[in-house]
Design a protein around this motif. Structure first.
Motif, short mmCIF file in Angstrom:
data_model
loop_
_atom_site.label_atom_id
_atom_site.label_comp_id
_atom_site.label_asym_id
_atom_site.label_seq_id
_atom_site.Cartn_x
_atom_site.Cartn_y
_atom_site.Cartn_z
N HIS A 95 0.98 -1.34 0.01
CA HIS A 95 -0.16 0.30 -0.05
C HIS A 95 0.94 1.16 0.00
O HIS A 95 2.04 1.23 0.36
CB HIS A 95 -1.08 -0.05 1.31
N LYS A 96 0.43 2.10 -0.34
CA LYS A 96 1.10 3.56 -0.60
C LYS A 96 0.05 4.63 0.11
O LYS A 96 -1.19 4.69 -0.17
CB LYS A 96 1.28 4.11 -1.94
N THR A 97 0.82 5.41 0.85
CA THR A 97 0.15 6.69 1.51
C THR A 97 -0.58 7.45 0.48
O THR A 97 -0.18 7.86 -0.54
CB THR A 97 0.81 7.45 2.38
N GLY A 98 -2.17 7.82 0.38
CA GLY A 98 -2.78 8.41 -0.26
C GLY A 98 -3.42 7.84 -1.36
O GLY A 98 -3.70 8.62 -2.57
N ARG A 141 -4.85 5.05 -9.31
CA ARG A 141 -3.68 4.58 -8.35
C ARG A 141 -4.04 3.42 -7.73
O ARG A 141 -4.08 3.50 -6.22
CB ARG A 141 -3.59 5.94 -7.51
N PHE A 142 -4.46 2.71 -8.21
CA PHE A 142 -5.05 1.33 -7.54
C PHE A 142 -3.82 0.55 -7.67
O PHE A 142 -3.07 0.13 -8.34
CB PHE A 142 -5.90 0.77 -8.56
N ASN A 143 -3.47 0.02 -6.20
CA ASN A 143 -2.46 -0.84 -5.84
C ASN A 143 -2.81 -2.12 -5.56
O ASN A 143 -2.29 -3.05 -5.06
CB ASN A 143 -1.91 -0.48 -4.70
N GLY A 144 -4.34 -2.67 -5.72
CA GLY A 144 -4.78 -4.05 -5.51
C GLY A 144 -4.25 -4.95 -6.52
O GLY A 144 -3.41 -4.65 -7.20
N TYR A 145 -4.93 -6.26 -6.42
CA TYR A 145 -4.20 -7.36 -6.80
C TYR A 145 -4.90 -7.25 -8.51
O TYR A 145 -6.10 -7.15 -8.65
CB TYR A 145 -4.78 -8.70 -6.34
N ILE A 146 -3.89 -7.67 -9.43
CA ILE A 146 -4.45 -7.87 -10.72
C ILE A 146 -3.66 -9.21 -11.20
O ILE A 146 -2.40 -8.99 -11.33
CB ILE A 146 -4.28 -6.65 -11.79
N HIS A 147 -4.35 -9.74 -11.73
CA HIS A 147 -3.85 -11.25 -12.44
C HIS A 147 -4.46 -10.91 -14.18
O HIS A 147 -5.55 -10.72 -14.39
CB HIS A 147 -4.72 -12.25 -11.79
N LEU A 182 -7.93 1.68 1.84
CA LEU A 182 -8.71 2.84 1.51
C LEU A 182 -8.11 4.05 2.03
O LEU A 182 -8.68 4.87 2.63
CB LEU A 182 -10.15 2.60 2.10
N ASN A 183 -6.66 4.09 1.78
CA ASN A 183 -5.92 5.21 2.25
C ASN A 183 -6.32 6.60 1.89
O ASN A 183 -6.28 7.47 2.53
CB ASN A 183 -4.58 4.82 2.02
N ASN A 184 -7.12 6.58 0.64
CA ASN A 184 -7.36 7.99 0.33
C ASN A 184 -8.75 8.13 0.39
O ASN A 184 -9.72 9.10 -0.37
CB ASN A 184 -7.04 8.19 -1.31
#
Lengths: 413, 242
Positions: free
Chosen positions: A31-34, A136-142, B161-163
Motif C-alpha cells: 500500500h501507498k499513502t494517499g 492509483r490502484f495498488n490492489g491485485y491484478i491477474h 482505503l488510504n485515500n
C-alpha cells in the motif's frame, strides 16, 4: 442492439467462470499513502458462490468474441452464443467501485481473441493503465496473457500486473492438436517464459505465474499430469497449477462421449497430490508410478504413499524429524508445528496428541507414542486401508439377542 | 469462591492483583452478580487504578511482547468466558515466563487457540464486510460480529482505503472505527440515523449481484459447501445474500 451494463456483466462473467484460478495470495504488502488498494499476502476470500468456490477477484472476460475455435471452450467461434465486450474504461470503473465496497481483492482479466492477438493484449493493457496510473490502484491484478501476442506488449502488462498466467489446457501436444488446433504447448508457454525473463531483469523475484489443465477430456493419466506440473515447478516457471474437472459445454466429435458427472474426485485427488509436491517435499514419482499411473480414489495420496511404504512406519512421534512427521497421513503442516512445539517441554503420549486436537483418524495407524502403538488394526496394508475407508463400527451387544442365541445353544428358555 | 468484576481491563488487572497477593482460589469469574442464591462465597472486586497499573507494568517488564499482546487480544473476545484461563495464564507467567510457550499447559493452549479464533474471525470479516457509498462519498459498513474487532478491521482498511473516508460500525457494541480528515480511531456511537446512500449505490449493488450469480457453475452446485464457508451469521449485511 446495445447491451446494457448488467447484461454485459452477465455474459462476460458467465464466460469466464470455467477458469479456476481465483487466488490472490502471495503478493507482498504494497500500500501507498494517499492511494487506493493493497494486496494481502494470504489472500482474502470475499464471498463463495453457490458451487462453493471462493470469490476474491472480479473474474471476467474483456470480451467473449473469439477468432479461435477450441473444442472444449464455450466461447469458441462456431458457437452461437450471446457476445459482448467491455470497454477498458467501463471495466476499470467497475473494478474500482467493487473494490471500494470491499466486494473484491482486485481483478482477474482474461479475454477471447478479438480481431487479433495484439489487439486484444492492447485492450487489456489499456485497462491496466487506467487502473494503475489514473486511479492509483495498488490492489491485485491477474492477467491472462494472450499466446501469440507481441512480446513488447507482454512486457508492459507484466510490469503492471501482480500475476500473469497462460493456460496449458491439455497435458500433451497431441491432445492440444485434437481439441485446440490454434494452440501448441510451445505457443502457450512462450509468453510465460518471456514474462519471467523480463520480470527477472528488474527484480530478483520473478512475477508469480500460474496455469490451468483440464482433467478428463483426454486420455492422459495422473502420472502424465503430475509429471508436467512437477517439471513446471522445478523450473520455477510457475507458482501454481490449477486442475479443472472437464465439464462438457459443447458437442464435438473429438470430445469424450457424454459423461454424467465431471470427474470431481479425480480433480480433488490431483490437488491433494499437487499440495504434496509443493509443501511436503514429495516428488511426483513417489505418488504415481508406471505400475500405478493414476491416483487411488479411495484414499488420499499421502495415505496411499504410506500404505505402499509401510517400512517407514509406525513412526515414533517423539523422535521423528520434521520432514518425517510431515509424511504421516492425516497430520498436516499445522499439526507438525504443534507437535514440535509441545515436544520441547515433554515427551508426548496419545492423550497429549488428543489434547492438542491433532486429528488421529488416519494418523493413529502410522504412529507410536513413547514406543506404544495404539491402533488395534493389524499392521498390514490391506487391514489399515480397510479400516481407513470404513472404520469398524463399535459392536453393541444387545442383551436380548444375546440371550436368545445363548438359549439356542444351551437349550434353556 | 466466585469473583465478580466489572468487565473492564482495569477491573481484570485489579482482580489479578488481589488473587495473587491474597492467595484467593476462584472457581468462577463473573461479570455480574448471579441472580440465584449460591452456596459459594462471592467477592466483588473493586477496580483500583493503582493495583491495575502495577500489574500492567509488571507484565510489560516480565512477559515476552508476544504474550503481552495475546493478553490484550484475548480481551477483545468479549463473548467468550476466558477470565479464569487468562488469570491462570498471567500467574503462570509471573512464576516462570518460559511456561507461557508450553502448549501442554491447558490455559496456554486454550488462549493461543482463542487468539487464533479471534484472528480467523477478523480475517473472515476483512473479506465479508461490505461498504456502501454515502452521499458525501464516505464508505460505510455495518457489522455484527462475535468478537470486538472494529479496531482490527479499521487498521486493515486503513491500508486499502488510504485515500477514502470510511466508517465501520459495530451495531451491537455501539462502536465505530472512523476515518476522516479530523478523526482516526474507535469511537462509541450512542445513536445514529440511517445515512443517505449515493446515487450510484444501487447500480453497483445490482452489478455485483449479477456477477455473483453469473459465476456460479450450476452443474457443480453445492449449497452446503457454500454455507460452510459463509455461515448465515456472516450474511446479514452481505449484498449478494440480501
Amino acid at each position: 442492439m446495445r447491451k446494457d451494463i448488467y447484461e454485459k456483466m452477465q455474459i462476460l462473467a458467465d464466460s469466464a467462470k470455467y477458469d479456476v484460478s481465483c487466488s490472490s495470495s502471495g503478493s507482498d504488502n504494497n500500500h501507498k499513502t494517499g492511494e487506493l488498494g493493497a494486496t494481502h499476502n494470504s489472500g482474502i476470500c470475499h464471498t463463495f458462490t453457490a458451487d462453493g468456490r471462493c470469490v476474491s477477484l472480479l473474474k471476467v472476460l474483456l470480451t467473449n468474441f473469439c477468432i479461435y475455435d477450441c473444442a472444449y471452450c464455450i466461447n469458441k467461434k462456431s458457437n452461437n452464443i450471446k457476445r459482448a465486450a467491455f470497454s477498458p474504461r467501463e471495466l476499470a470503473d467497475i473494478t474500482i467501485n467493487f473494490y471500494k465496497r470491499n466486494y473484491i481483492e482486485g481483478l482477474f482479466l482474461s479475454s477471447g481473441i478479438i480481431q487479433s492477438e495484439d489487439n486484444t493484449m492492447n485492450m487489456i493493457l489499456r485497462t491496466l493503465k487506467i487502473l494503475r496510473h489514473e486511479y492509483r490502484f495498488n490492489g491485485y491484478i491477474h492477467v491472462k496473457l494472450i499466446p501469440g501476442s507481441d512480446e513488447k506488449l507482454i512486457e508492459q502488462v507484466v510490469a503492471l500486473a501482480n500475476r500473469v498466467s497462460s493456460n496449458i489446457e491439455l497435458p500433451s501436444d497431441n491432445s492440444l492438436k485434437l481439441l485446440a488446433p490454434n494452440k501448441t504447448k510451445q505457443k502457450v508457454l512462450q509468453p510465460l517464459k518471456h514474462a519471467r525473463e523480463k520480470s527477472l531483469e528488474k527484480d530478483t523475484k520473478p512475477i508469480g505465474m500460474s496455469t490451468q489443465l483440464i482433467v478428463g477430456a483426454t486420455p492422459e493419466s495422473d502420472k502424465d499430469i503430475l509429471k508436467l506440473s512437477s517439471v513446471l515447478y522445478d523450473k520455477a516457471l510457475l507458482k501454481r497449477v490449477y486442475y479443472s474437472a472437464y465439464i462438457p459445454v459443447n458437442d464435438d466429435k473429438n470430445l469424450p462421449a457424454i459423461i454424467n458427472k465431471p470427474p470431481l474426485l479425480r480433480e480433488h485427488r490431483l490437488y491433494q497430490a499437487d499440495w504434496l509436491l509443493r509443501f511436503y517435499d514429495f516428488s511426483y514419482d513417489e505418488i504415481v508410478s508406471d505400475e500405478f499411473p493414476n491416483l487411488d480414489e479411495e484414499v488420499d495420496p499421502k495415505t496411499s504413499w504410506a500404505l505402499l511404504n509401510l517400512q517407514y512406519f509406525p513412526m515414533e512421534i517423539n523422535k521423528a524429524s520434521k520432514d518425517e512427521l510431515l509424511r504421516i497421513p492425516g497430520i498436516g503442516v499445522r499439526g507438525v508445528f504443534k507437535i514440535l512445539k509441545a515436544r520441547r517441554f515433554k515427551s508426548l503420549d496419545f492423550d497429549d496428541l488428543k489434547k492438542l486436537k491433532i486429528s488421529l483418524k488416519r494418523a493413529k495407524y502410522f504412529i507410536t507414542c513413547k514406543g506404544k502403538y495404539h491402533s488395534k488394526t493389524p499392521f498390514y496394508k490391506e487391514d489399515i486401508k480397510q479400516a481407513i475407508i470404513a472404520p469398524p463400527k463399535k459392536k453393541i451387544i444387545q442383551p436380548s439377542l444375546f440371550d436368545i442365541n445363548y438359549s439356542h445353544i444351551t437349550g434353556e428358555l | 469462591m466466585i469473583l465478580v468484576y466489572d468487565k473492564t481491563f482495569e477491573g481484570f488487572l485489579t482482580l489479578v492483583y488481589d488473587v495473587y497477593y491474597e492467595k484467593l482460589q476462584p472457581k468462577k469469574i463473573l461479570t455480574k452478580f448471579p441472580n440465584t442464591l449460591l452456596l459459594e462465597d462471592i467477592l466483588e472486586i473493586k477496580t483500583d487504578e493503582e493495583k491495575s497499573l502495577k500489574v500492567l507494568e509488571a507484565m510489560k517488564k516480565k512477559f515476552p511482547k508476544k504474550c503481552f499482546e495475546l493478553i490484550l487480544n484475548i480481551f477483545m473476545c468479549d463473548t467468550k468466558e476466558f477470565e479464569l484461563n487468562l488469570l491462570r495464564y498471567i500467574i503462570l507467567g509471573f512464576r516462570d515466563s518460559n511456561e507461557l510457550f508450553n502448549i501442554n499447559q491447558k490455559e496456554v493452549f486454550f488462549l493461543q487457540n482463542l487468539e487464533k479464533e479471534l484472528f480467523r474471525h477478523v480475517h473472515k470479516m476483512t473479506g465479508f464486510a461490505r461498504f456502501e457509498e454515502l452521499k458525501d462519498g464516505t464508505l460505510y459498513a455495518k457489522i455484527e460480529t462475535k468478537f470486538n474487532i472494529v479496531y482490527f478491521l479499521g487498521k486493515h482498511f486503513f491500508k486499502r482505503l488510504n485515500n477514502q473516508n470510511y466508517i465501520i460500525h459495530d451495531i451491537n457494541r455501539k462502536l465505530a472505527f472512523i476515518k476522516n480528515s479530523d478523526f482516526l480511531g474507535v469511537q462509541s456511537i450512542a445513536s445514529f440515523e440511517e445515512p443517505k446512500l449515493s446515487q450510484n449505490e444501487q447500480k453497483f449493488k445490482k452489478l455485483w449481484t449479477t456477477f455473483f450469480e453469473a459465476v456460479a457453475i450450476q452443474t457443480r452446485e453445492n449449497k452446503k459447501c457454500q454455507q460452510n464457508f459463509v455461515p448465515l451469521l456472516y450474511r446479514i449485511y452481505m449484498t449478494e445474500f440480501l
